[in-house]
Design an enzyme around this catalytic site. Structure first.
Site, PDB file in Angstrom:
ATOM      1  N   ASN A 215       6.589  -9.002   4.321  1.00  0.00           N
ATOM      2  CA  ASN A 215       6.884  -7.991   5.357  1.00  0.00           C
ATOM      3  C   ASN A 215       6.123  -8.221   6.660  1.00  0.00           C
ATOM      4  O   ASN A 215       6.693  -8.067   7.748  1.00  0.00           O
ATOM      5  CB  ASN A 215       6.666  -6.575   4.813  1.00  0.00           C
ATOM      6  CG  ASN A 215       5.250  -6.315   4.371  1.00  0.00           C
ATOM      7  OD1 ASN A 215       4.559  -7.206   3.895  1.00  0.00           O
ATOM      8  ND2 ASN A 215       4.805  -5.095   4.534  1.00  0.00           N
TER       9      ASN A 215
ATOM     10  N   GLU B 141      -3.765  -5.164  -2.912  1.00  0.00           N
ATOM     11  CA  GLU B 141      -3.204  -4.214  -1.948  1.00  0.00           C
ATOM     12  C   GLU B 141      -1.727  -4.083  -2.298  1.00  0.00           C
ATOM     13  O   GLU B 141      -0.949  -5.020  -2.063  1.00  0.00           O
ATOM     14  CB  GLU B 141      -3.428  -4.727  -0.527  1.00  0.00           C
ATOM     15  CG  GLU B 141      -4.923  -4.887  -0.242  1.00  0.00           C
ATOM     16  CD  GLU B 141      -5.271  -5.399   1.146  1.00  0.00           C
ATOM     17  OE1 GLU B 141      -6.442  -5.304   1.525  1.00  0.00           O
ATOM     18  OE2 GLU B 141      -4.370  -5.903   1.854  1.00  0.00           O
TER      19      GLU B 141
ATOM     20  N   CYS C 140       3.848  -1.355   3.985  1.00  0.00           N
ATOM     21  CA  CYS C 140       3.361  -0.588   2.826  1.00  0.00           C
ATOM     22  C   CYS C 140       2.859   0.780   3.252  1.00  0.00           C
ATOM     23  O   CYS C 140       2.812   1.708   2.455  1.00  0.00           O
ATOM     24  CB  CYS C 140       2.261  -1.365   2.134  1.00  0.00           C
ATOM     25  SG  CYS C 140       0.878  -1.705   3.235  1.00  0.00           S
TER      26      CYS C 140
ATOM     27  N   GLU D  45     -10.666  -4.135   1.176  1.00  0.00           N
ATOM     28  CA  GLU D  45     -11.044  -5.244   2.053  1.00  0.00           C
ATOM     29  C   GLU D  45     -11.244  -4.660   3.450  1.00  0.00           C
ATOM     30  O   GLU D  45     -10.925  -3.517   3.719  1.00  0.00           O
ATOM     31  CB  GLU D  45      -9.983  -6.349   2.031  1.00  0.00           C
ATOM     32  CG  GLU D  45      -9.844  -6.989   0.646  1.00  0.00           C
ATOM     33  CD  GLU D  45      -9.097  -8.312   0.643  1.00  0.00           C
ATOM     34  OE1 GLU D  45      -9.240  -9.092   1.597  1.00  0.00           O
ATOM     35  OE2 GLU D  45      -8.362  -8.566  -0.343  1.00  0.00           O
TER      36      GLU D  45
HETATM   37  P1  NAD Z   1       6.215  -8.992  -4.559  1.00  0.00           P
HETATM   38  O1  NAD Z   1       5.204  -8.353  -5.435  1.00  0.00           O
HETATM   39  O2  NAD Z   1       7.562  -9.224  -5.080  1.00  0.00           O
HETATM   40  O3  NAD Z   1       5.692 -10.435  -4.075  1.00  0.00           O
HETATM   41  C1  NAD Z   1       4.457 -10.605  -3.428  1.00  0.00           C
HETATM   42  C2  NAD Z   1       4.008 -12.040  -3.633  1.00  0.00           C
HETATM   43  O4  NAD Z   1       3.733 -12.254  -5.016  1.00  0.00           O
HETATM   44  C3  NAD Z   1       5.046 -13.088  -3.248  1.00  0.00           C
HETATM   45  O5  NAD Z   1       4.401 -14.192  -2.675  1.00  0.00           O
HETATM   46  C4  NAD Z   1       5.649 -13.468  -4.592  1.00  0.00           C
HETATM   47  O6  NAD Z   1       6.226 -14.750  -4.633  1.00  0.00           O
HETATM   48  C5  NAD Z   1       4.430 -13.391  -5.476  1.00  0.00           C
HETATM   49  N1  NAD Z   1       4.708 -13.210  -6.899  1.00  0.00           N
HETATM   50  C6  NAD Z   1       5.779 -12.584  -7.463  1.00  0.00           C
HETATM   51  N2  NAD Z   1       5.656 -12.613  -8.814  1.00  0.00           N
HETATM   52  C7  NAD Z   1       4.490 -13.249  -9.093  1.00  0.00           C
HETATM   53  C8  NAD Z   1       3.813 -13.591 -10.302  1.00  0.00           C
HETATM   54  N3  NAD Z   1       4.308 -13.274 -11.511  1.00  0.00           N
HETATM   55  N4  NAD Z   1       2.640 -14.259 -10.216  1.00  0.00           N
HETATM   56  C9  NAD Z   1       2.113 -14.571  -9.006  1.00  0.00           C
HETATM   57  N5  NAD Z   1       2.718 -14.296  -7.834  1.00  0.00           N
HETATM   58  C10 NAD Z   1       3.888 -13.629  -7.880  1.00  0.00           C
HETATM   59  O7  NAD Z   1       6.223  -8.131  -3.227  1.00  0.00           O
HETATM   60  P2  NAD Z   1       7.177  -8.305  -1.963  1.00  0.00           P
HETATM   61  O8  NAD Z   1       8.529  -7.848  -2.332  1.00  0.00           O
HETATM   62  O9  NAD Z   1       6.984  -9.670  -1.408  1.00  0.00           O
HETATM   63  O10 NAD Z   1       6.491  -7.270  -0.917  1.00  0.00           O
HETATM   64  C11 NAD Z   1       6.776  -5.919  -0.883  1.00  0.00           C
HETATM   65  C12 NAD Z   1       5.757  -5.126  -1.661  1.00  0.00           C
HETATM   66  O11 NAD Z   1       4.453  -5.401  -1.161  1.00  0.00           O
HETATM   67  C13 NAD Z   1       5.927  -3.627  -1.491  1.00  0.00           C
HETATM   68  O12 NAD Z   1       5.712  -3.008  -2.731  1.00  0.00           O
HETATM   69  C14 NAD Z   1       4.817  -3.239  -0.511  1.00  0.00           C
HETATM   70  O13 NAD Z   1       4.374  -1.916  -0.581  1.00  0.00           O
HETATM   71  C15 NAD Z   1       3.748  -4.188  -0.924  1.00  0.00           C
HETATM   72  N6  NAD Z   1       2.774  -4.363   0.171  1.00  0.00           N
HETATM   73  C16 NAD Z   1       1.555  -3.764   0.069  1.00  0.00           C
HETATM   74  C17 NAD Z   1       0.624  -3.883   1.115  1.00  0.00           C
HETATM   75  C18 NAD Z   1      -0.731  -3.219   1.091  1.00  0.00           C
HETATM   76  O14 NAD Z   1      -1.562  -3.530   1.943  1.00  0.00           O
HETATM   77  N7  NAD Z   1      -1.010  -2.320   0.170  1.00  0.00           N
HETATM   78  C19 NAD Z   1       0.965  -4.629   2.245  1.00  0.00           C
HETATM   79  C20 NAD Z   1       2.230  -5.210   2.303  1.00  0.00           C
HETATM   80  C21 NAD Z   1       3.132  -5.074   1.252  1.00  0.00           C
HETATM   81  O1  6OD Z   2      -3.486  -3.710   8.676  1.00  0.00           O
HETATM   82  C1  6OD Z   2      -3.853  -4.291   7.657  1.00  0.00           C
HETATM   83  O2  6OD Z   2      -4.929  -4.892   7.560  1.00  0.00           O
HETATM   84  C2  6OD Z   2      -2.987  -4.273   6.470  1.00  0.00           C
HETATM   85  N1  6OD Z   2      -3.472  -4.866   5.363  1.00  0.00           N
HETATM   86  C3  6OD Z   2      -1.780  -3.699   6.567  1.00  0.00           C
HETATM   87  C4  6OD Z   2      -0.879  -3.612   5.507  1.00  0.00           C
HETATM   88  C5  6OD Z   2       0.401  -3.323   5.754  1.00  0.00           C
HETATM   89  C6  6OD Z   2       1.344  -3.270   4.691  1.00  0.00           C
HETATM   90  O3  6OD Z   2       2.498  -3.641   4.766  1.00  0.00           O
END
Ligand code: NAD
Ligand code: 6OD
Length: 489
Positions: free
Chosen positions: A158, A257, A291, A470
Site C-alpha cells: 500500500n 505492524e 492501515c 517502532e
Molecule cells: P499481506 O499480509 O498479504 O502481505 C504482506 C507481505 O507479506 C507481502 O510481502 C507478502 O508477500 C508477504 N507474505 C504473505 N504471506 C507470507 C508468508 N506466509 N510468509 C512470509 N511472508 C508472507 O498484506 P498486504 O495485502 O500486502 O497488505 C495489506 C495489509 O497490511 C492490511 O491488512 C493492512 O492493514 C496491513 N498494513 C498494516 C500496516 C501497519 O503499520 N499496521 C501498514 C500497512 C499495511
Molecule cells: O507512518 C508510518 O510510519 C507507518 N508505519 C504508517 C503505516 C501506514 C499503514 O498503511
C-alpha cells in the site's frame, strides 16, 4: 508479456537472477496491464541473501562507527532526492496511486525516514544505573547495544517505499544487515533503493532484496530460514500469525505492524468543515488502503446529518482517473483480487441493511483505464457494530457512519473491536479531546488530525493490529540486542 522491463533480485551487492528461471508479471493497477516482469527468488537465492547478510555483519558493518552509518543514511536521503522522479514513477507504476500523493507522501517520507533515523541513532545514549550493595559498595550497570543481526524485512503494497524505509533506515542505522521481501505487487522501489544504497557505499550484503510471494515462496523461505535473527513485518493480521508460527521454533524476535479497523469519533461541538475535510482524508486517502484509514465513523446525533451530507459531497468531488494527472486525488485498488474482496464487503453490508449514501460499485473511468481495478468511494449508514462490514478490515475507500449520544457510548463503540491500531477524535473541546483520545485502546490516537507522524514517537498497534512498537527509541530497541555490563566498584 507486455513489457521488456525486468525487475531483478539484489544479493551480496549485485543484481542476480535465480537458477529456477521462474518469474511473474507486475501489473499497473490503473490499467490492468503488465508493466514489468519480476524474477522470483527460489529457496537457494534466499539462502544466498541470508548468508551474504551474515558476511556483511562479520566483515565489519556490525561494528562500524555510528557516525559513519548516520552519514551513509544522510547520503542515501540526498541520493533519493536526486533521483526523486524515478522513485515517483516506479511507485505510481506499481500501485496506480496519484502522482501528487507519490511525491508529497510516499517518496518524501522515504527521504524523511533516512534523515530521521540518522539523527536518532547519532543522538542515542545508553541507560546506566548505580546499584547499592551491602557494605556501602556500589556496582555500575550499563548497556552495550549490539545489532540484532540479519533482519528479515517483509512489507506490503500500500505504501511500499514509505513502509520499507521506515524499517530499513533504523535497521541499517543500528548496524544490521537486511534481507528485504517487498510485496509481489510492488517490487520496483525496493529494487531501486538497492542502487542507491550501493552508490552511497553500503557494504555488499548489508541490503538484499528477494522477490516473490508469501507461502512456499520468498516470504516463507525467508521467515523459515535458520540464519535470520529477527523479523520486522508489515501486513495483514492473518499473515502476521503465519510469520509468527514460522519463526516460533527458533524463538526469534518479531515486530509486527498489522491490520486495523480504525474509528473516528466526531463530537457535536466540532468545526464542521474542518472535521469533514479531515474525515474525507482519513477515509479515502490512498483509496482507503492505509492501515490507519478510518472505516468506522461515530458521529454525535445532533450533527449526524450535517457530517453525513458533507462527507457525501466531498466523496463525490474526489477525482478518480489517470494517476499521472496532478489533479487526480484517488487511484484504483491494488488489484482485481483485492477489488473482489472489497466488493464482497459491499454486498455483505447491503445484505445487512446498509443504506448506500454514495458509491457502492465500480466507476466508469474511461476506455484507457477500464482494465484497472477501480472502485467508487463509498459511505454507508444503517449498520451497527455487530455487522461484519463494521468489524472486519476492508482496506478500501469505505466507511460506516454510526450515530451516538454520549461520550461514554462513543468510547465504548470505538473500543469494541479486536484491532487496536489508530483512532481520531474530532472536537473543539480540548479537555474532552485529551480525555477521549487517552481512552482509545490503540497505538496512536489523534485529536483534530489524522496521519500526522512524529518519527521519534512509538508507532504500532495492540490486539490484532500488531506486536511491539517502532519509531524513535522503540526502533533502536527492536533493532539491537543489549548486553548489560555490571561492574562492582
Ligand atoms: P499481506 O499480509 O498479504 O502481505 C504482506 C507481505 O507479506 C507481502 O510481502 C507478502 O508477500 C508477504 N507474505 C504473505 N504471506 C507470507 C508468508 N506466509 N510468509 C512470509 N511472508 C508472507 O498484506 P498486504 O495485502 O500486502 O497488505 C495489506 C495489509 O497490511 C492490511 O491488512 C493492512 O492493514 C496491513 N498494513 C498494516 C500496516 C501497519 O503499520 N499496521 C501498514 C500497512 C499495511
Ligand atoms: O507512518 C508510518 O510510519 C507507518 N508505519 C504508517 C503505516 C501506514 C499503514 O498503511
Amino acid at each position: 508479456m507486455n513489457s521488456d522491463k525486468w525487475i531483478r533480485n539484489f544479493v551480496d551487492g549485485a543484481f542476480v537472477d535465480p537458477e529456477s528461471g521462474s518469474s511473474f508479471e507486475c501489473i499497473d493497477p490503473a490499467t490492468g496491464r503488465a508493466h514489468a516482469s519480476v524474477h522470483e527468488a527460489d529457496e537457494a537465492l534466499v539462502d544466498r541473501a541470508v548468508q551474504a547478510a551474515r558476511r556483511a555483519l562479520d566483515g565489519g558493518w556490525a561494528d562500524s562507527p555510528v557516525r559513519e552509518r548516520a552519514a551513509l543514511l544522510r547520503r542515501a536521503a540526498d541520493r533519493i532526492e536526486e533521483r526523486f522522479e524515478e522513485f515517483v514513477a516506479a511507485e505510481v507504476a506499481d500501485t496506480g496511486k496519484p502522482i501528487t500523493q507519490a511525491r508529497e507522501l510516499d517518496v518524501a517520507r522515504a527521504v524523511a525516514n533516512f534523515r530521521a533515523f540518522a539523527d536518532i541513532v547519532a543522538a542515542a545514549g545508553q541507560e546506566s544505573f548505580m546499584t547499592d550493595l551491602p557494605g556501602g559498595r556500589q556496582a555500575l550497570n550499563y548497556a552495550i547495544r549490539k545489532p540484532l543481526g540479519v533482519v528479515a524485512v517483509i512489507v506490503p503494497w500500500n505504501l511500499p517505499l514509505l513502509l520499507l524505509t521506515w524499517k530499513v533506515a533504523p535497521a541499517l542505522a543500528c548496524g544490521n544487515a537486511v534481507v528485504v521481501k517487498p510485496s509481489e505487487e510492488t517490487p520496483s522501489t525496493a529494487t531501486l533503493l538497492a542502487e542507491i544504497l550501493d552508490e552511497v557505499g553500503l557494504p555488499a550484503g548489508a541490503y538484499n532484496v528477494v522477490h516473490g510471494f508469501g507461502g512456499n515462496s520468498a516470504g516463507e523461505f525467508l521467515t523459515a530460514h535458520p540464519g535470520i535473527d529477527g523479523v520486522t513485518f508489515t501486513g495483514s493480521s492473518a499473515t502476521g500469525s503465519r510469520v509468527m508460527q514460522a519463526v516460533a521454533p527458533r524463538v526469534r524476535p518479531v515486530s509486527f505492524e498489522l491490520g486495523g479497523k480504525n474509528a473516528a469519533v466526531v463530537f457535536d461541538d466540532v468545526d464542521l468543515d474542518e472535521a469533514i475535510a479531515g474525515l474525507t482524508r482519513s477515509v479515502f486517502a490512498n483509496t482507503g488502503q492505509v492501515c490507519l484509514c478510518t472505516e468506522r465513523v461515530y458521529i454525535q446525533r445532533a450533527i449526524f446529518d450535517d457530517i453525513a451530507s458533507g462527507l457525501v459531497a466531498s466523496a463525490e468531488q474526489l477525482k478518480l482517473g489517470n494517476p499521472q494527472d496532478p489533479a487526480t486525488t484517488t487511484g484504483p485498488l491494488i488489484s482485481h483480487a483485492h477489488r473482489r474482496k472489497v466488493l464482497d464487503y459491499f454486498a455483505l453490508a447491503e445484505e445487512a441493511g446498509a443504506k448506500v449514501l454514495t458509491g457502492g460499485g465500480v466507476p466508469d473511468v474511461g476506455a484507457d483505464l477500464r482494465g484497472g481495478s477501480w472502485i467508487e468511494p463509498t459511505l454507508w449508514t444503517g449498520l451497527t457494530n455487530t455487522d461484519r462490514a463494521v468489524r472486519e478490515e476492508i482496506f478500501g475507500p469505505v466507511a460506516a457512519l454510526i450515530p451516538f449520544d454520549t461520550e461514554e457510548e462513543a468510547i465504548a463503540l470505538a473500543n469494541d473491536t479486536e484491532y487496536g491500531l489508530a483512532a481520531a477524535v474530532w472536537t473543539n473541546d480540548l479537555r474532552r479531546g485529551h480525555r477521549v483520545a487517552g481512552r482509545m485502546n490503540v497505538g496512536i490516537s489523534w485529536v483534530n488530525t489524522w496521519f500526522t507522524r512524529e518519527l521519534r514517537s512509538p508507532f504500532g498497534g495492540a490486539g490484532l493490529s500488531g506486536v511491539g512498537r517502532e519509531g524513535g527509541e522503540a526502533s533502536l530497541h527492536f533493532y539491537t540486542e543489549p548486553t548489560n555490563v555490571c561492574v562492582q566498584l
